[in-house]
Design a protein around this motif. Structure first.
Motif, short mmCIF file in Angstrom:
data_model
loop_
_atom_site.label_atom_id
_atom_site.label_comp_id
_atom_site.label_asym_id
_atom_site.label_seq_id
_atom_site.Cartn_x
_atom_site.Cartn_y
_atom_site.Cartn_z
N PRO A 122 0.60 -0.94 0.24
CA PRO A 122 0.15 -0.21 -0.20
C PRO A 122 0.73 1.46 -0.01
CG PRO A 122 -0.54 -1.73 1.25
CD PRO A 122 0.37 -1.51 1.03
N GLU A 123 1.94 1.31 0.73
CA GLU A 123 2.58 2.33 0.90
C GLU A 123 3.46 3.03 -0.38
OE1 GLU A 123 7.40 3.39 3.10
OE2 GLU A 123 6.14 2.08 3.38
N LEU A 124 3.69 1.73 -0.95
CA LEU A 124 3.86 1.66 -2.80
C LEU A 124 3.61 2.93 -3.83
CD1 LEU A 124 6.74 1.45 -4.57
CD2 LEU A 124 6.49 -0.56 -5.01
N LEU A 125 2.16 1.71 -4.10
CA LEU A 125 1.17 2.46 -4.85
C LEU A 125 0.70 3.77 -4.35
CD1 LEU A 125 -1.31 -0.86 -4.04
CD2 LEU A 125 0.80 -0.17 -6.28
N GLN A 126 0.89 4.23 -2.40
CA GLN A 126 0.12 5.46 -2.92
C GLN A 126 1.20 6.72 -3.52
OE1 GLN A 126 -2.71 6.95 -1.13
NE2 GLN A 126 -1.33 8.15 -2.51
N ILE A 139 1.22 7.10 -6.47
CA ILE A 139 -0.09 7.62 -7.02
C ILE A 139 0.62 10.00 -6.25
CG2 ILE A 139 -1.61 8.85 -6.25
CD1 ILE A 139 -2.07 6.28 -7.64
N THR A 140 1.46 9.85 -5.68
CA THR A 140 1.63 10.81 -4.80
C THR A 140 2.72 11.13 -6.01
OG1 THR A 140 1.65 10.40 -2.50
CG2 THR A 140 3.75 12.27 -3.40
N LEU A 141 3.69 11.12 -6.24
CA LEU A 141 4.97 11.29 -7.36
C LEU A 141 4.18 11.92 -8.71
CD1 LEU A 141 6.94 8.54 -7.41
CD2 LEU A 141 7.44 10.63 -6.71
N LEU A 142 3.38 11.03 -8.95
CA LEU A 142 2.32 11.66 -10.10
C LEU A 142 1.33 12.71 -10.28
CD1 LEU A 142 2.61 8.22 -12.63
CD2 LEU A 142 4.02 10.01 -12.14
N SER A 143 0.89 12.84 -8.94
CA SER A 143 -0.27 14.00 -8.30
C SER A 143 -0.39 14.68 -9.50
CB SER A 143 -0.51 13.82 -6.71
OG SER A 143 0.78 14.39 -6.62
N SER A 144 0.69 16.05 -9.49
CA SER A 144 1.30 17.50 -9.89
C SER A 144 0.28 17.28 -11.33
CB SER A 144 2.37 17.71 -9.69
OG SER A 144 3.25 16.29 -10.60
N LEU A 149 -6.64 8.09 -8.86
CA LEU A 149 -7.33 7.48 -7.41
C LEU A 149 -6.30 6.61 -7.27
CD1 LEU A 149 -11.10 7.11 -8.49
CD2 LEU A 149 -9.99 9.02 -7.32
N CYS A 150 -6.00 5.58 -5.96
CA CYS A 150 -5.83 4.88 -5.72
C CYS A 150 -6.62 3.85 -4.93
CB CYS A 150 -4.55 4.09 -5.68
SG CYS A 150 -3.63 3.13 -4.16
N VAL A 151 -7.11 2.29 -5.74
CA VAL A 151 -8.26 1.62 -5.09
C VAL A 151 -7.11 0.60 -4.19
CG1 VAL A 151 -10.56 0.61 -5.16
CG2 VAL A 151 -9.88 2.45 -6.36
N ILE A 152 -7.89 -0.41 -2.93
CA ILE A 152 -6.90 -0.93 -3.07
C ILE A 152 -7.63 -2.21 -1.76
CG2 ILE A 152 -4.91 -2.36 -1.20
CD1 ILE A 152 -3.35 0.50 -1.45
N ASN A 153 -8.01 -3.26 -2.49
CA ASN A 153 -9.11 -3.94 -2.20
C ASN A 153 -8.86 -4.63 -0.95
OD1 ASN A 153 -9.79 -7.63 -1.81
ND2 ASN A 153 -11.49 -6.53 -3.72
N ARG A 195 11.44 -2.68 -9.23
CA ARG A 195 11.09 -2.90 -10.51
C ARG A 195 9.88 -2.78 -10.40
NH1 ARG A 195 14.55 -8.82 -11.64
NH2 ARG A 195 15.68 -7.91 -12.34
N LEU A 196 8.87 -2.91 -9.34
CA LEU A 196 7.65 -3.44 -9.30
C LEU A 196 7.18 -1.17 -9.21
CD1 LEU A 196 4.93 -4.02 -8.82
CD2 LEU A 196 5.35 -4.33 -6.55
N ARG A 197 8.08 -1.00 -9.10
CA ARG A 197 7.59 0.77 -8.39
C ARG A 197 8.06 1.76 -9.93
NH1 ARG A 197 10.89 5.37 -8.00
NH2 ARG A 197 10.45 6.72 -6.94
N GLN A 198 8.79 1.32 -10.99
CA GLN A 198 8.66 1.45 -12.26
C GLN A 198 6.97 1.89 -13.46
OE1 GLN A 198 11.49 3.02 -13.55
NE2 GLN A 198 10.16 3.99 -14.89
N VAL A 199 7.59 -0.14 -12.59
CA VAL A 199 5.91 -0.58 -13.84
C VAL A 199 4.95 0.26 -13.63
CG1 VAL A 199 4.48 -2.37 -14.06
CG2 VAL A 199 6.66 -2.56 -13.95
#
Length: 314
Positions: free
Chosen positions: A5-9, A12-17, A27-31, A44-48
């Motif tokens: 969840p921290e990585l996903l957020q 989102i924060t990096l690209l919010s601008s 938006l970010c939706v986590i089941n 690698r996951l972050r770059q994807v």
């Protein structure tokens, strides 16, 4: 260990601008079934995720982009990530080709939206390296959904560690304001680099290719250049060689050049230094590493500004 969840957020924060500039909801939706901690390659996951979300933002002019994380109902050993957008969409006949290097979904896209088409190819390769796969579904004029499915390896949360007060990290030293030139043909990486430096005092200029970089160098004084090596047309090696030759002809102190490359072999480092680069960093680039590099290069930059280089005798 990856705190998912921290990585996903973080993505989102990096690209919010970018979403704010285009007035798009990001938006970010986590089941709830998605675990907090997993085993995997965070870089690698972050770059994807950055590639897919920034790509969705690039081709969406209204509506929203949603990053979803789910666990496959019938396959709890799989993590399913989706990036949904309400953008221009892609014709079904082109859905497989878009993951090939330098392929755009339409010949007019590179002119209207920018980019060279490398981001999705890199995403495909990184997904395979993590044991997963990526594919897309789309409808022109409606939007696209990019899917990434990866092996899910759950992990127990690591224990909390309290550092003694004397071992707490000290705040970073204040860095002088630098004029920085980024030479990078991939728009996703341009956006990411700009996001990393957004809260720094430095002034960033971006060149999309080697020729454009040389033009900037001829007209503006820069303190530091980050030079992508793998670029179509004039690559980073040739651009650096031409910059060094021009500096010698003009009797100018050499600008500090840091190569950016996806390769991490000794031969690549040697090639970077032979053409005139002072150092090199491997992609994907982390924010902390970038800021540390800028900080560490400051002394070299100041020394070179005070140097006098005799012009070549022509």
């Amino acid at each position: 260990a990856v705190a998912l969840p921290e990585l996903l957020q973080e993505v989102i924060t990096l690209l919010s601008s970018l979403s704010i500039d285009k007035e798009i909801d990001l938006l970010c939706v986590i089941n709830p079934a998605v675990p907090t901690w997993i085993t995997g390659d965070r870089l690698r996951l972050r770059q994807v995720l950055i590639n897919l979300v920034s790509n969705a933002l690039k081709f969406t002019s209204s509506g929203q982009v949603v990053l979803r994380a789910e666990v496959e109902g019938e396959h709890p050993e799989l993590l399913h990530l989706r990036v949904e957008d309400t953008g221009i969409g892609i014709a079904e006949s082109r859905l497989q080709e878009i993951f090939h290097p330098f392929v755009q979904a339409d010949t007019t896209i590179s002119r209207s939206h920018g980019g060279t088409g490398l981001g999705l190819s890199i995403t495909d390769n990184l997904s395979k390296l993590m044991g997963g796969r990526v594919w897309a579904e789309s409808q022109p004029g409606v939007g696209s959904v990019f899917h990434v499915v990866l092996p899910l390896r759950r992990l127990e949360p690591p224990p909390l560690v309290s550092l003694p007060e004397s071992d707490q990290p000290s705040p970073p030293a204040q860095t002088d304001v630098l004029q920085i030139l980024l030479v990078e043909d991939t728009e996703d990486n341009q956006w990411l680099f700009a996001a990393y430096l957004k809260k720094s005092p430095h002034r960033l200029t971006i060149a999309g290719n080697g020729l454009e970089a040389i033009s900037h160098i001829h007209s503006t004084t820069f303190d530091l250049v980050f030079m992508d090596i793998q670029m179509p047309g004039m690559n980073g090696y040739e651009a650096t060689r031409q910059i060094r030759q021009w500096e010698q002809q003009k009797g100018l102190p050499p600008v500090t050049i840091v190569a950016l490359t996806a390769q991490a072999y000794e031969e690549d480092e040697q090639n970077c230094r032979k053409c005139g680069c002072d150092a090199y960093l491997t992609k994907p680039l982390k924010k902390q590493k970038l800021l540390e590099t800028i900080q560490n290069m400051t002394a070299t930059i100041v020394a070179r500004k005070q140097a006098v280089v005799p012009p070549l005798s022509l």
